[in-house]
Design a protein around this motif. Structure first.
Motif, PDB file in Angstrom:
ATOM      1  N   VAL A   1      -0.116  -2.364  -7.454  1.00 13.09           N
ATOM      2  CA  VAL A   1       0.224  -2.781  -6.091  1.00 13.09           C
ATOM      3  C   VAL A   1       1.371  -3.760  -6.258  1.00 13.09           C
ATOM      4  O   VAL A   1       1.255  -4.726  -7.021  1.00 13.09           O
ATOM      5  CB  VAL A   1      -0.954  -3.469  -5.371  1.00 13.09           C
ATOM      6  N   THR A   2       2.491  -3.497  -5.602  1.00 12.44           N
ATOM      7  CA  THR A   2       3.627  -4.410  -5.716  1.00 12.44           C
ATOM      8  C   THR A   2       3.204  -5.792  -5.267  1.00 12.44           C
ATOM      9  O   THR A   2       2.635  -5.956  -4.186  1.00 12.44           O
ATOM     10  CB  THR A   2       4.805  -3.912  -4.864  1.00 12.44           C
ATOM     11  N   GLY A   3       3.479  -6.800  -6.084  1.00 14.53           N
ATOM     12  CA  GLY A   3       3.010  -8.148  -5.802  1.00 14.53           C
ATOM     13  C   GLY A   3       4.019  -8.997  -5.072  1.00 14.53           C
ATOM     14  O   GLY A   3       4.236  -8.853  -3.867  1.00 14.53           O
ATOM     15  N   SER A   4       4.684  -9.894  -5.799  1.00 16.13           N
ATOM     16  CA  SER A   4       5.543 -10.879  -5.146  1.00 16.13           C
ATOM     17  C   SER A   4       6.799 -10.276  -4.540  1.00 16.13           C
ATOM     18  O   SER A   4       7.505 -10.942  -3.785  1.00 16.13           O
ATOM     19  CB  SER A   4       5.927 -11.984  -6.142  1.00 16.13           C
ATOM     20  N   SER A   5       7.109  -9.024  -4.824  1.00 23.51           N
ATOM     21  CA  SER A   5       8.260  -8.360  -4.209  1.00 23.51           C
ATOM     22  C   SER A   5       7.915  -7.700  -2.880  1.00 23.51           C
ATOM     23  O   SER A   5       8.726  -6.941  -2.347  1.00 23.51           O
ATOM     24  CB  SER A   5       8.849  -7.320  -5.167  1.00 23.51           C
ATOM     25  N   GLY A   6       6.733  -7.982  -2.354  1.00 22.28           N
ATOM     26  CA  GLY A   6       6.454  -7.481  -1.021  1.00 22.28           C
ATOM     27  C   GLY A   6       5.029  -7.123  -0.692  1.00 22.28           C
ATOM     28  O   GLY A   6       4.725  -6.797   0.454  1.00 22.28           O
ATOM     29  N   VAL A   7       4.102  -7.155  -1.655  1.00 21.62           N
ATOM     30  CA  VAL A   7       2.721  -6.709  -1.434  1.00 21.62           C
ATOM     31  C   VAL A   7       2.747  -5.321  -0.779  1.00 21.62           C
ATOM     32  O   VAL A   7       2.437  -5.146   0.400  1.00 21.62           O
ATOM     33  CB  VAL A   7       1.909  -7.699  -0.583  1.00 21.62           C
ATOM     34  N   ILE A   8       3.144  -4.350  -1.566  1.00 21.30           N
ATOM     35  CA  ILE A   8       3.262  -2.974  -1.091  1.00 21.30           C
ATOM     36  C   ILE A   8       2.166  -2.156  -1.761  1.00 21.30           C
ATOM     37  O   ILE A   8       2.156  -1.986  -2.983  1.00 21.30           O
ATOM     38  CB  ILE A   8       4.650  -2.394  -1.422  1.00 21.30           C
ATOM     39  N   VAL A   9       1.257  -1.656  -0.956  1.00 18.25           N
ATOM     40  CA  VAL A   9       0.142  -0.843  -1.455  1.00 18.25           C
ATOM     41  C   VAL A   9       0.591   0.608  -1.478  1.00 18.25           C
ATOM     42  O   VAL A   9       0.985   1.151  -0.444  1.00 18.25           O
ATOM     43  CB  VAL A   9      -1.102  -1.006  -0.569  1.00 18.25           C
ATOM     44  N   PRO A  10       0.556   1.269  -2.629  1.00 12.31           N
ATOM     45  CA  PRO A  10       1.017   2.663  -2.664  1.00 12.31           C
ATOM     46  C   PRO A  10       0.092   3.572  -1.871  1.00 12.31           C
ATOM     47  O   PRO A  10      -1.114   3.332  -1.795  1.00 12.31           O
ATOM     48  CB  PRO A  10       0.983   3.005  -4.158  1.00 12.31           C
ATOM     49  N   PRO A  11       0.641   4.614  -1.257  1.00  6.72           N
ATOM     50  CA  PRO A  11      -0.219   5.543  -0.516  1.00  6.72           C
ATOM     51  C   PRO A  11      -1.141   6.294  -1.466  1.00  6.72           C
ATOM     52  O   PRO A  11      -0.837   6.458  -2.653  1.00  6.72           O
ATOM     53  CB  PRO A  11       0.777   6.492   0.159  1.00  6.72           C
ATOM     54  N   PRO A  12      -2.292   6.748  -0.976  1.00  2.93           N
ATOM     55  CA  PRO A  12      -3.224   7.501  -1.828  1.00  2.93           C
ATOM     56  C   PRO A  12      -2.516   8.677  -2.496  1.00  2.93           C
ATOM     57  O   PRO A  12      -1.759   9.412  -1.852  1.00  2.93           O
ATOM     58  CB  PRO A  12      -4.298   7.962  -0.843  1.00  2.93           C
ATOM     59  N   GLY A  13      -2.765   8.839  -3.768  1.00  2.00           N
ATOM     60  CA  GLY A  13      -2.187   9.947  -4.502  1.00  2.00           C
ATOM     61  C   GLY A  13      -0.907   9.613  -5.243  1.00  2.00           C
ATOM     62  O   GLY A  13      -0.497  10.367  -6.141  1.00  2.00           O
ATOM     63  N   TYR A  14      -0.259   8.490  -4.899  1.00  2.60           N
ATOM     64  CA  TYR A  14       1.014   8.181  -5.547  1.00  2.60           C
ATOM     65  C   TYR A  14       0.833   7.877  -7.029  1.00  2.60           C
ATOM     66  O   TYR A  14       1.558   8.406  -7.879  1.00  2.60           O
ATOM     67  CB  TYR A  14       1.714   7.013  -4.851  1.00  2.60           C
TER      68      TYR A  14
END
Length: 437
Positions: A206-219
């Motif tokens: 999960v992208t942390g300090s660069s934006g808290v971006i949770v990848p979509p299921p399956g990525y």
């Protein structure tokens, strides 16, 4: 004299700073030199997963200090072995051994070295929105603006766009589209760079300090498949999100994926003593049963750090911290932050999972113009400075980077403290709303 002025501070313009001097802490709070308490909604740099002064971890450090404070890595150590056992037990299948480091950036360096030695290839892929550390290889792999000042172009790092629906590089409208298009883009990068030149792919689960971006299921499963197809070592960067932060032991667990190498730090012992490491996949481990691994560290598997890890992991199991983190996201932070977005026009997006969330602040929701530009300083950063001051004045310690407010309290924060923190954010966002276009 203010002794803080003698310290050379990372990531900062040097000179006097207007920040509280923190001298104590307990649970979800830190205490300054004047005795004022602040609710820590940052877990420092997202590492005090079990809060401040957790008695189980403190006791483990004290007990080890009474027995043996330090030991060179060439000697066998009972506490080092126990820490490794506990880490392997919760790691994905096929990751059976641990190389200990003193932090995450050092662990990235070693994971990259292992991948290159294993494959005999030079290049490593990394996402644009990422942070992997500030040493030579890790800063070149970092994808956000923190890389710019140090990037010589000589790190054999190749960047790609990961999935990010809010600011999609692919024009996607749904998570499914974003996943499919991001994987197609990654495959094209691999093919155009030449699979035979690529040693590894390093990716924050999960992208942390660069934006808290949770990848979509399956990525992540798709990334695993691409790496398998082209003989690329998949390196999962779990420095920030590992050990319960996302509501699972590791971020890869949400997609049922096992990487070839997994990098950890921070939450492994709540940051009480510096510790990081690489959990090594069995195939790569086997290579080094026939040849020596050509690297080492003076403080690899430091006894006090490993004792803290033993204390922390055992406490997490006894207190069911992983389940608590999942509930923190679904029942408290997620709903609470979305309510704030409904009230404040400066909140362009709410993203997160478990105990790691982000508010992306904008000047205009329709254009998604960031509240402050990347790398803003001085007057250009006034909106975020105003927001931070509003938080501190109300007794909340925030974590901010660029135009984002990251919300990451200790995973064992009480419901009452979580609600109190959200109430302070509500008041502080009024300061950001003043800068709307």
């Amino acid at each position: 004299m203010n002794l803080d002025e003698l310290v050379f501070h990372p990531w900062a313009v040097q000179g006097p700073r207007d920040v509280p001097t923190l001298v104590g802490g307990s649970g979800s709070y830190v205490i300054d030199a004047n005795g004022r308490s602040y609710l820590d909604f940052s877990s420092q740099l997202v590492f005090t997963n079990l809060g401040h002064q957790h008695p189980r971890i403190v006791a483990a450090i004290k007990e080890q200090a009474d027995r043996l404070c330090t030991l060179a890595p060439g000697h066998a150590s009972d506490v080092r072995g126990e820490a490794a056992r506990l880490i392997v037990e919760v790691a994905p299948e096929g990751l059976g051994h641990v190389l200990f480091t003193t932090g995450g950036t050092e662990a990235i360096e070693h994971a990259v070295r292992m991948a290159r030695l294993y494959t005999g290839r030079p290049k490593v892929l990394a996402a644009y929105r990422s942070y992997h550390g500030s040493t030579a290889a890790s800063i070149h792999l970092t994808g956000d603006p923190r890389r710019w000042a140090s990037d010589t172009g000589a790190g054999a790092a190749v960047h790609f766009f990961g999935p990010f629906l809010y600011r999609s590089a692919f024009g996607s409208r749904t998570p499914e589209e974003e996943c499919e298009r991001a994987l197609a883009h990654l495959e094209q990068v691999i093919l155009l760079e030449g699979p035979s030149t690529i040693a590894g792919l390093v990716l924050e689960s999960v992208t942390g300090s660069s934006g808290v971006i949770v990848p979509p299921p399956g990525y992540l499963r798709g990334v695993r498949d691409l790496c398998d197809r082209h003989g690329i070592v998949y390196i999962a960067d779990e420095v920030m999100v590992g050990f319960g932060r996302t509501g699972a032991w590791f971020g890869v667990d949400h997609d049922g994926v096992a990487p070839d190498l997994m990098v950890f730090a921070k939450g492994v012992n709540s940051g009480y003593v510096p510790l990081g490491g690489v959990v090594v996949g069995d195939a790569i481990y086997e290579m080094f049963t026939k040849r020596p691994y050509p690297a080492g560290m003076t403080y690899s598997g430091h006894p006090l750090a490993c004792a803290a890890a033993v204390g922390a992991i055992n406490a997490m199991r006894e207190e069911d911290t992983v389940a608590a983190a999942a509930r923190l996201g679904t029942d408290l932070l997620g709903p609470g932050l979305r309510e704030l977005a409904d009230k404040h026009g400066s909140v362009g997006d709410v993203r997160g999972i478990g105990g790691l969330w982000s508010l992306e602040l904008v000047r205009d929701r329709s254009t998604k113009e960031p509240l402050v530009p990347a790398g803003a300083t001085g007057a250009a950063n006034a909106p975020m400075v105003s927001f931070a001051r509003a938080c501190l004045d109300r007794g909340l310690l925030p974590l901010m980077l660029g135009n984002r407010v990251h919300v990451a309290p200790p995973l064992n924060v009480s419901d009452a403290d979580a609600a109190a923190g959200l109430a302070i954010l509500d008041e502080a966002l009024a300061a950001a709303d003043k800068y709307l276009a």
